[in-house]
Design a protein around this motif. Structure first.
Motif, short mmCIF file in Angstrom:
data_model
loop_
_atom_site.label_atom_id
_atom_site.label_comp_id
_atom_site.label_asym_id
_atom_site.label_seq_id
_atom_site.Cartn_x
_atom_site.Cartn_y
_atom_site.Cartn_z
N VAL A 26 0.86 -1.18 0.00
CA VAL A 26 0.00 0.00 0.00
C VAL A 26 0.89 1.23 0.00
CG1 VAL A 26 -1.80 1.27 1.20
CG2 VAL A 26 -1.81 -1.23 1.24
N LYS A 27 0.62 2.15 -0.93
CA LYS A 27 1.43 3.36 -1.04
C LYS A 27 0.51 4.58 -1.11
CE LYS A 27 5.18 1.15 -3.67
NZ LYS A 27 5.96 1.18 -4.94
N SER A 28 1.08 5.73 -0.80
CA SER A 28 0.33 6.99 -0.89
C SER A 28 0.74 7.74 -2.16
CB SER A 28 0.60 7.87 0.33
OG SER A 28 0.12 7.24 1.51
N ALA A 40 -3.20 3.50 -2.67
CA ALA A 40 -3.36 2.47 -3.70
C ALA A 40 -2.37 1.35 -3.44
CB ALA A 40 -3.12 3.06 -5.09
N ILE A 41 -2.71 0.17 -3.92
CA ILE A 41 -1.76 -0.95 -3.87
C ILE A 41 -1.02 -0.99 -5.21
CG2 ILE A 41 -1.54 -3.47 -3.84
CD1 ILE A 41 -3.77 -3.58 -1.82
N PHE A 60 -1.85 -2.22 -10.06
CA PHE A 60 -2.12 -0.91 -9.46
C PHE A 60 -3.63 -0.83 -9.22
CE2 PHE A 60 -3.18 3.56 -9.34
CZ PHE A 60 -2.18 4.08 -8.53
N ALA A 61 -4.02 -0.58 -7.99
CA ALA A 61 -5.45 -0.46 -7.68
C ALA A 61 -5.65 0.58 -6.60
CB ALA A 61 -6.00 -1.81 -7.21
N LYS A 62 -6.44 1.62 -6.90
CA LYS A 62 -6.77 2.63 -5.91
C LYS A 62 -7.65 2.01 -4.83
CE LYS A 62 -6.51 6.80 -8.78
NZ LYS A 62 -7.26 8.00 -9.26
N GLU A 63 -7.51 2.56 -3.61
CA GLU A 63 -8.28 2.03 -2.49
C GLU A 63 -9.77 2.32 -2.65
OE1 GLU A 63 -8.30 2.20 2.40
OE2 GLU A 63 -7.28 3.76 1.26
N LEU A 64 -10.10 3.55 -3.05
CA LEU A 64 -11.50 3.97 -3.10
C LEU A 64 -11.98 4.18 -4.53
CD1 LEU A 64 -11.50 6.60 -0.21
CD2 LEU A 64 -12.03 4.15 -0.07
N THR A 65 -13.25 3.84 -4.76
CA THR A 65 -13.89 4.11 -6.04
C THR A 65 -14.37 5.57 -6.04
OG1 THR A 65 -16.09 3.48 -5.25
CG2 THR A 65 -14.68 1.72 -6.12
N LYS A 66 -14.95 6.00 -7.16
CA LYS A 66 -15.46 7.37 -7.25
C LYS A 66 -16.58 7.62 -6.24
CE LYS A 66 -14.29 8.06 -12.12
NZ LYS A 66 -14.82 8.33 -13.48
N ASP A 67 -17.25 6.53 -5.86
CA ASP A 67 -18.35 6.65 -4.89
C ASP A 67 -17.87 6.62 -3.45
OD1 ASP A 67 -20.18 6.72 -6.99
OD2 ASP A 67 -20.35 4.55 -7.05
N GLY A 68 -16.56 6.44 -3.23
CA GLY A 68 -16.03 6.43 -1.89
C GLY A 68 -15.99 5.07 -1.23
N ALA A 69 -16.38 4.03 -1.97
CA ALA A 69 -16.34 2.66 -1.43
C ALA A 69 -14.98 2.03 -1.71
CB ALA A 69 -17.44 1.82 -2.05
N VAL A 70 -14.59 1.08 -0.87
CA VAL A 70 -13.33 0.37 -1.09
C VAL A 70 -13.49 -0.53 -2.31
CG1 VAL A 70 -11.64 -1.22 -0.12
CG2 VAL A 70 -12.79 0.43 1.36
N SER A 71 -12.58 -0.43 -3.26
CA SER A 71 -12.71 -1.19 -4.50
C SER A 71 -12.46 -2.68 -4.27
CB SER A 71 -11.72 -0.67 -5.55
OG SER A 71 -10.40 -1.09 -5.28
N PHE A 74 -8.83 -3.70 -4.89
CA PHE A 74 -7.95 -3.33 -3.76
C PHE A 74 -8.06 -4.39 -2.66
CE2 PHE A 74 -6.88 -1.25 0.21
CZ PHE A 74 -5.77 -0.48 -0.11
N LYS A 75 -9.30 -4.80 -2.34
CA LYS A 75 -9.51 -5.82 -1.32
C LYS A 75 -8.83 -7.13 -1.71
CE LYS A 75 -13.97 -4.20 0.46
NZ LYS A 75 -15.41 -4.55 0.60
#
Length: 328
Positions: A26-28, A40-41, A60-71, A74-75
């Motif tokens: 996990v990176k910022s 994101a991972i 590469f996968a962002k943690e949150l979707t556009k709706d603010g849910a965890v993708s 990512f999980k």
């Protein structure tokens, strides 16, 4: 008015093998447009598919979707980080047991960047589409493999491949543009299996002409080749010098031409190709501007001209659209 673009091509990679190494973490990051931070991972998973043969898949996968849910991706990658057992982990004593048997899906693309001197470097990269999955069947039925299945537009006449000494290898080269989801194209190179019959080679040379829409599939090779050279001694036993050479090929074992009037849904609209190439050129120009921006703030030691970029190997230079369907 909606701008028409080339349809996205089939671009599928399947890799089954043993987890060799993982750099997933996990990176910022900061959003390039808004500057807002996000997690994101990111990282690579190296899969062993045979003796001295491995394949690297980038994720590469962002943690949150556009709706603010965890993708979901990512999980899934988090689960992979927590549960995957690699050969490297076992060797370092971090984990015990056997390396994880994994199945991975991805796509072929190019990793392109500019060096400080302005030279464009491009290497074929496998981007992971989904997190790697653990094989749930019996170990005795697990068969490592690395395969591709891809569509594209032929942009260079098929030729006999030559080795470094100028001798024919018995393989044909197939160069295609692969349309991606961004409305651009990626140029990729493939070779045929040397065991193909002459009839199959004739089919390729007759049908895989410039502008043709095709589908090809085959095996990916990325392994170390052992080379031994005998050095004759002045007396006594001769000495054997051993070196290793990395071999990376995308070997086509089958394919077909998409024919107009027969496969109309699969045939690419070549009239849209010029805009797709322009999209690619804009992407390459953005790489150049990123590289040149800090250089413009520096004074040259002497002279005033910047070094012109050198076209890299492996089809990373974009052919001129005017020559696309002309003579080579």
């Amino acid at each position: 008015m909606t701008t028409q673009v080339l349809r996205q091509a089939l671009n599928k990679v399947d890799i089954w093998g043993y987890a060799q190494e993982s750099t997933l973490e996990v990176k910022s990051f900061n959003d390039k447009v808004t500057g807002q931070p996000y997690n994101a991972i990111s990282g690579d998973v190296t899969i062993k598919t045979g003796e001295n043969e491995t394949h690297v898949i980038s994720y590469f996968a962002k943690e949150l979707t556009k709706d603010g849910a965890v993708s979901k991706n990512f999980k899934s990658l988090q689960t992979a980080i927590n549960e995957m057992v690699t050969v490297a982990d076992i060797a370092q004593g971090v984990s015990v047991g056997e390396p994880s048997m994994l199945t991975c899906q991805g796509e072929l693309t190019l990793n392109e960047f500019k060096t400080q001197s302005g030279e464009l470097v491009a290497n074929i990269r496998i981007n992971g589409k989904f997190a790697p999955s653990r094989f749930k069947g019996e170990a005795s039925t697990f068969e490592p493999k690395a395969k591709f299945d891809i569509e594209g537009i032929v942009y260079k006449a098929t030729k006999n491949e030559l080795d470094k000494d100028g001798e024919e290898t018995g393989r044909l080269t197939i160069d295609i543009y692969v349309p991606n989801y961004k409305g651009a194209v990626v140029p990729l190179s493939f070779v045929t299996d040397p065991s193909l019959s002459q009839a199959n080679k004739d089919y390729i040379e007759e049908n895989f002409v410039k502008g043709a829409s095709i589908n090809i599939y085959g095996n990916m090779v990325n392994k170390s080749k052992k080379i031994e050279r005998v050095i004759e001694a002045g007396f006594g036993e001769s000495k054997v010098e051993t070196t290793y050479e990395r071999v990376r090929d995308f070997v086509t074992i089958g394919g077909s031409l998409y024919e107009v009037g027969v496969h109309d849904k699969q045939v690419f609209d070549v009239s849209l190709l010029k805009e797709a190439i322009s999209n690619r050129e804009r992407f390459l120009a953005s790489l150049e501007s990123k590289e040149q921006k800090p250089q413009e703030e520096k004074k040259a030691g002497f002279g005033g001209e910047q070094k012109t970029q050198t076209p890299p190997p492996q089809n990373n230079a974009t052919p001129d659209i005017d020559d696309l369907f002309g003579e080579d």
